[in-house]
Design a protein around this motif. Structure first.
Motif, short mmCIF file in Angstrom:
data_model
loop_
_atom_site.label_atom_id
_atom_site.label_comp_id
_atom_site.label_asym_id
_atom_site.label_seq_id
_atom_site.Cartn_x
_atom_site.Cartn_y
_atom_site.Cartn_z
N GLN A 519 0.87 -0.69 0.23
CA GLN A 519 0.41 -0.40 -0.04
C GLN A 519 0.87 1.42 0.12
OE1 GLN A 519 -3.17 0.77 2.19
NE2 GLN A 519 -1.88 1.65 3.84
N ASP A 520 0.15 2.28 -0.67
CA ASP A 520 1.17 3.52 -0.69
C ASP A 520 -0.04 4.86 -0.58
OD1 ASP A 520 2.75 5.23 -0.86
OD2 ASP A 520 3.29 4.99 -3.58
N GLN A 521 0.84 5.04 0.42
CA GLN A 521 -0.75 7.26 0.71
C GLN A 521 0.14 7.84 0.26
OE1 GLN A 521 -0.88 5.19 4.86
NE2 GLN A 521 -2.14 6.72 5.18
N ILE A 522 0.01 8.37 -0.47
CA ILE A 522 0.56 9.40 -1.38
C ILE A 522 -0.06 10.60 -1.40
CG2 ILE A 522 1.59 10.15 -3.70
CD1 ILE A 522 0.81 6.84 -4.63
N GLU A 523 0.92 11.49 -1.06
CA GLU A 523 0.46 12.96 -1.08
C GLU A 523 0.28 14.08 -2.17
OE1 GLU A 523 0.99 16.34 1.93
OE2 GLU A 523 0.28 14.74 3.23
N LEU A 524 0.51 14.50 -2.78
CA LEU A 524 0.78 14.70 -4.15
C LEU A 524 1.29 16.48 -3.49
CD1 LEU A 524 -1.48 13.60 -6.49
CD2 LEU A 524 0.51 12.53 -6.50
N LEU A 525 0.32 16.67 -3.22
CA LEU A 525 -0.01 18.42 -2.77
C LEU A 525 -0.95 18.41 -1.10
CD1 LEU A 525 -2.05 19.40 -5.82
CD2 LEU A 525 0.50 20.03 -4.99
N PRO A 526 -0.37 19.47 -0.41
CA PRO A 526 -1.42 19.47 0.80
C PRO A 526 -1.87 19.21 0.60
CG PRO A 526 0.48 21.21 0.61
CD PRO A 526 1.21 20.74 -0.55
N GLN A 527 -3.34 19.31 -0.77
CA GLN A 527 -4.43 19.79 -0.89
C GLN A 527 -4.91 18.01 -1.00
OE1 GLN A 527 -2.91 22.04 -2.20
NE2 GLN A 527 -3.03 23.41 -0.57
N LEU A 528 -4.65 17.36 -1.52
CA LEU A 528 -4.96 16.03 -2.36
C LEU A 528 -3.72 15.10 -1.89
CD1 LEU A 528 -6.65 15.25 -4.93
CD2 LEU A 528 -4.32 15.97 -6.30
N GLN A 529 -4.94 13.80 -1.66
CA GLN A 529 -3.82 12.23 -1.38
C GLN A 529 -4.01 11.21 -2.14
OE1 GLN A 529 -3.88 11.99 3.19
NE2 GLN A 529 -3.59 14.38 3.34
#
Length: 797
Positions: A519-529
């Motif tokens: 599993q990968d929890q990805i934070e692309l931007l502070p507003q988008l995960q």
């Protein structure tokens, strides 16, 4: 065998008193408590590696301080975590190591600033701040969970509906069972479980197997007690990626109490209506800065508003925690538990409604209807945090279950005009041995501006079950499997012989499972995960029938369960999410004890969930959530509405619904938990001889509403008020018996008598409403309890 009578109660009291005196007289280590006001206080922290922003939130809550931080300045920063006993400033320094940040104390608050001369900015500046306050009066709002993702994740960053029943709520409602615990959880209902086991209905899907403890499968049919449980996490929707087999319509994960460096000595004594008596002990002791121990115990002896029904249970659960270094933690736990009770299948129906009899009337014979189980389990956790930020966890569970139940019960509707009904009887013996081992690797890293929290793991398990069912024959006649009795005299004394027929279960099954997941929890931007994961289960079943058919079947299924989610946060405290997940339920364990097994039956069920929703932390101590979902189930087993020993395969069913929940503090003195659920479920194809396409799923009310409020008038005096509404529903798939709606009101009073003793009074069904609490089929309907009062005295030493 459990010892009955007043002698057992005296013995239990003596053990508790002796244990209390032993713990009180033991020398207390000086490091755990400040000796004077000049000595800085040590606090125990358990903060895993991960995003620095989330770690600082957990630090503020565990330390009880005000910490001002700017989320934008923490973007892309990670920490190795903080495990152990620290003063506030050294703990913050270690948590912030390598981040280019430091904390400056300003009165009672702490402010995050940049380190002078750091590459980020050579000028000392005070950053714009968001104040996070830890509150000791926050009783019902949880902030994070490890159950949903196997990483420590904020609830609002999980793209799935979750309800957390905190330890404070368990105490305030005087909760003793899972059935009591989920009464205020939207989207989850209680099933009867044939009077001998926990059974819950997750979004229209009844389950007796989706129960976990500390993330490990607790797969056995019995009534679980909560004496050694810290909190309960209820996840709704398919959860195959995290939990593997099962996790279909939802799961319940119990988080156990563990030994820590916060000494506790708490004893409770409870008595109430229907001759209920209960005692618990929770004793924890700090040996030194490396080891701590804890013991939880329970004894309960209770009657019932139902004629001839009683229950007795005893449980003991010791735990030890060892920290050989500040980066390594070892937890070992065992439990010995026994439950002995009357198996009560409730009342039958008449003309499409529960028959109109007194709520206490028993059908069958309570003296010869009983269920007992012995549970022995050993659990361990080994966790190590490496300097690189990698965390390695290993959990092992070994458990044995030995269960027997026998029941004489109503197995037909009441015949109109004649006021006659039929009774049936059988008994069932099951022994089971479980071994599960789970290893997880967690790592947080940055790839440019993108943050990742990776989790990968492997789980292996083996489950061996022996099961035998004996059918009851009345009056020494092997042709008389049913006995007709009048409604006015529903208890029988007729002799009964129990024999295993050619078609009755006499089975041995061995299940082996090997699972790989990532599993990968990805934070692309502070507003988008984003969250993406997949699990592969290699599931092998070796099933042997030892009855006349002598069947020997083997299956080998390779099951892939994906999970995808997206989270958008226009501001930090609000999350909009959408998710897709799948789960499979292979036939194993309890599913193979009551059905006629064929190759077609062994084909796994498939569950698919689509869900979207919003989570809003109105304040750090008050959370509002909403979800809209669709859950599809295929290759489902459906029980005969009038004969639970017969089952049928159906192509599938669909449940759609909306859930809204609120938990936390409305004011500093007013705590609340509640929610509303609107659900519609129907079969997507005909079930031969039972239901047509479009028929409503049984045990699924369209509307449910609940709310529990606690208000503290003074630091010493408080009160609570709760309301539960459940709409009408069908008892089973054929939609011929309707269970009426009801509204139940509960209440409680709380008083702090001294600094060490407090009292509590809980009133269930305050206005004595007549209602039906749960069902199993058309003929097994459990009446709800009339008004019941329980008084509890809680002492801390």
């Amino acid at each position: 065998m459990i010892i009955h009578g007043f002698t057992r109660i005296l013995y239990f009291f003596a053990v508790l008193i002796s244990l209390s005196l032993t713990v009180v007289l033991l020398p207390k280590p000086g490091f755990a408590e400040p000796s004077n006001s000049a000595t800085p206080a040590l606090r125990t922290f358990n903060i895993p590696a991960g995003f620095l922003y989330e770690a600082l939130i957990q630090f503020s809550q565990q330390a009880g301080i005000k910490l001002a931080i700017d989320p934008l300045k923490l973007q892309g920063k990670v920490t190795v975590g903080l495990i152990g006993d620290f003063e506030i400033q050294p703990g913050l320094d270690q948590l912030l190591a390598g981040s280019g940040l430091r904390v400056v104390q300003q009165g009672d608050s702490f402010t995050l600033t940049e380190v002078p001369g750091s590459p980020a900015d050579p000028v000392v500046t005070t950053l714009p701040s968001i104040q996070i306050t830890a509150s000791n009066t926050n009783r019902y709002a949880a902030v994070s969970t490890t159950t949903a993702t196997k990483t420590n994740t904020l609830l609002r960053d999980v793209p799935q509906a979750i309800s957390v029943i905190t330890n404070e709520l368990i105490k305030d409602q005087s909760i003793r069972s899972l059935g009591d615990a989920i009464r205020y959880v939207p989207g989850v209902g209680v099933s009867q479980g044939e009077g001998n086991r926990d059974a819950l209905v997750f979004r229209g899907n009844r389950s007796t197997g989706d129960f976990f403890i500390d993330g490990i499968r607790d797969d056995a049919e019995f009534y679980r007690d909560l004496y050694n449980i810290d909190r309960i996490e209820v996840l709704k929707g398919a959860n195959g990626m995290i939990f593997g087999r099962g996790g279909s319509g939802g799961v319940v994960n119990r988080v156990s109490k563990q030994a820590n460096w916060d000494p506790v000595r708490e004893f409770t004594f409870q008595g109430g209506s229907f001759n209920q008596k209960r005692m618990t002990a929770d004793v924890g002791y700090v040996i030194n800065d490396v080891a701590a121990v804890r013991l939880n115990a329970v004894y309960e002896d209770a009657g019932s508003f139902r004629d001839g029904v009683s229950m007795e249970r005893l449980g003991v659960s010791p735990t030890v925690t060892i920290k050989p270094t500040h980066r390594t933690r070892i937890v070992a736990n065992m439990e010995r538990f026994h439950d002995d009770r009357t198996a009560d299948r409730g009342i039958p129906s008449l003309l499409g409604r529960p028959v109109n009899v007194h709520e206490s009337q028993f059908f069958g014979d309570p003296r010869r209807s009983h269920a007992n189980i012995d549970v022995l389990s050993f659990n361990s956790l080994i966790e190590h945090k490496f300097d690189s930020g990698v965390t390695l966890q290993n959990r092992t569970n070994y458990a044995t279950y030995d269960k027997f139940y026998q029941n004489i019960f109503a197995n037909s509707q009441v015949i109109p005009g004649l006021d006659l009904l039929s009774l049936g009887a059988y008994n069932n013996a099951t022994s089971r041995e479980n071994v599960f081992n789970q290893t997880n690797l967690l790592y947080s890293l940055n790839t440019g501006p993108i943050l990742h929290t990776l989790m990968a793991g492997i789980e292996v398990g083996r489950q061996e079950t022996h099961n035998r069912r004996r059918n009851g024959f009345f009056n020494n006649d092997q042709a008389q499997v049913n006995l007709r009795v009048p409604l006015s005299n529903s208890i029988t004394n007729a002799p009964i012989d129990y024999l295993t027929r050619d078609t009755d279960a006499h089975n041995r099954s061995v299940v082996n499972v090997t699972s790989l997941y990532i599993q990968d929890q990805i934070e692309l931007l502070p507003q988008l995960q984003l969250i993406a994961g997949v699990r592969y289960d290699m599931f092998q079943v070796d099933f042997q029938q030892r009855n006349a058919e002598k069947a020997h079947l083997k299956t080998n299924d390779g099951l892939i369960a994906p999970r995808f989610g997206v989270i958008y946060k226009p501001i930090e405290t609000i999350s909009f999410y959408a998710s897709y997940s799948q789960a499979y339920v292979p036939r194993a364990g309890d599913q193979l004890t009551g059905i006629t097994v064929t190759t077609a039956v062994l084909k796994p069920e498939k569950f698919t969930t689509l869900e979207t929703g919003v989570k809003w932390d109105i304040r750090p101590d008050l959370a509002l959530t909403g979800a809209v979902f669709q859950l599809d189930r295929t290759n489902a087993i459906t029980a005969d509405p009038n004969d639970s020993s017969r089952t049928f395969l159906s192509k599938g069913q669909r449940t759609e619904g909306v859930e809204v929940s609120l938990s936390g503090q409305l004011t500093s003195d007013w705590n609340v938990m509640g929610g509303y659920a609107y659900q519609i479920g129907e079969f997507t194809s005909d079930i031969q001889g039972i239901a047509k396409k479009g028929a409503t799923v049984g045990e699924l009310p369209r509307h449910t509403f609940s709310v529990w409020n606690r208000y503290d008038f003074t630091p010493r005096l408080g009160a609570a008020f709760g309301v539960i509404y459940r709409g009408d529903m069908f008892a089973s798939a054929d939609n011929t018996v309707r269970i009426p709606d009801f509204t139940r009101v509960d209440a409680a009073l709380f008083a702090k008598l001294t600094s060490r003793v407090r009292a509590q009074l809980n009133i269930e069904n305050l206005f004595d409403a007549n209602y039906f609490a749960s069902v199993h089929n058309n003929n097994n309907i459990t009446p709800g309890s009339p008004i019941a009062i329980r008084a509890t005295l809680i002492a801390n030493f």
